[in-house]
Design a protein around this motif. Sequence first.
Motif, mmCIF file in Angstrom:
data_model
loop_
_atom_site.group_PDB
_atom_site.id
_atom_site.type_symbol
_atom_site.label_atom_id
_atom_site.label_comp_id
_atom_site.label_asym_id
_atom_site.label_seq_id
_atom_site.Cartn_x
_atom_site.Cartn_y
_atom_site.Cartn_z
ATOM 1 N N LEU A 58 71.332 72.343 54.015
ATOM 2 C CA LEU A 58 70.866 73.079 55.194
ATOM 3 C C LEU A 58 71.032 72.258 56.471
ATOM 4 O O LEU A 58 71.309 72.800 57.531
ATOM 5 C CB LEU A 58 69.401 73.489 55.035
ATOM 6 C CG LEU A 58 69.137 74.596 54.039
ATOM 7 C CD1 LEU A 58 67.644 74.713 53.765
ATOM 8 C CD2 LEU A 58 69.696 75.913 54.546
ATOM 9 N N ARG A 97 72.351 74.243 62.609
ATOM 10 C CA ARG A 97 71.146 74.465 61.801
ATOM 11 C C ARG A 97 70.120 73.361 62.048
ATOM 12 O O ARG A 97 68.918 73.632 62.109
ATOM 13 C CB ARG A 97 71.495 74.564 60.314
ATOM 14 C CG ARG A 97 72.093 75.904 59.940
ATOM 15 C CD ARG A 97 72.108 76.136 58.434
ATOM 16 N NE ARG A 97 72.874 75.171 57.691
ATOM 17 C CZ ARG A 97 74.169 75.278 57.409
ATOM 18 N NH1 ARG A 97 74.852 76.328 57.819
ATOM 19 N NH2 ARG A 97 74.775 74.351 56.704
ATOM 20 N N MET A 147 69.320 79.884 56.028
ATOM 21 C CA MET A 147 67.982 79.299 56.094
ATOM 22 C C MET A 147 66.954 80.249 55.484
ATOM 23 O O MET A 147 66.011 79.808 54.827
ATOM 24 C CB MET A 147 67.622 78.935 57.536
ATOM 25 C CG MET A 147 68.439 77.771 58.071
ATOM 26 S SD MET A 147 67.877 77.130 59.668
ATOM 27 C CE MET A 147 68.239 78.493 60.767
#
Length: 119
Positions: free
Chosen positions: A14, A20, A75
């Motif tokens: 992630l 992100r 996410m």
Amino acid sequence: MSEKPLAFDTVLDLCADQHRRIALAALANEQRSLTVNDLTKAIAKYNHHVPVTEMPKGSLTELQISLHHAHLPKMEASGLIDYNQERGLVEPTEQFKQMQPQLSAIIEADHDLESPVEL
């Protein structure tokens, strides 16, 4: 009942993308729901180093599309956020709060990212 924490490899995946990381850092700093526009502004400021008003319209559209179609769904699939596409609202989950120490350590290790990420 508490959710099972994310695997460390998932957290690293992630955080592999700077957009992100910036979105996660903004959510961690604000500790509240943010709009897609809020996250777009943060990414413009911290990754592109310009105010969102000075980004070329095509680049801004591309950034919002990547958030909407790639980053936010990824996410959300991990359980870190709830993403309401209709309202353009991103809300950190309990899982996010549990993983915040690991996320913060990774984000702080990014030498190209000034901390804290503020809107």
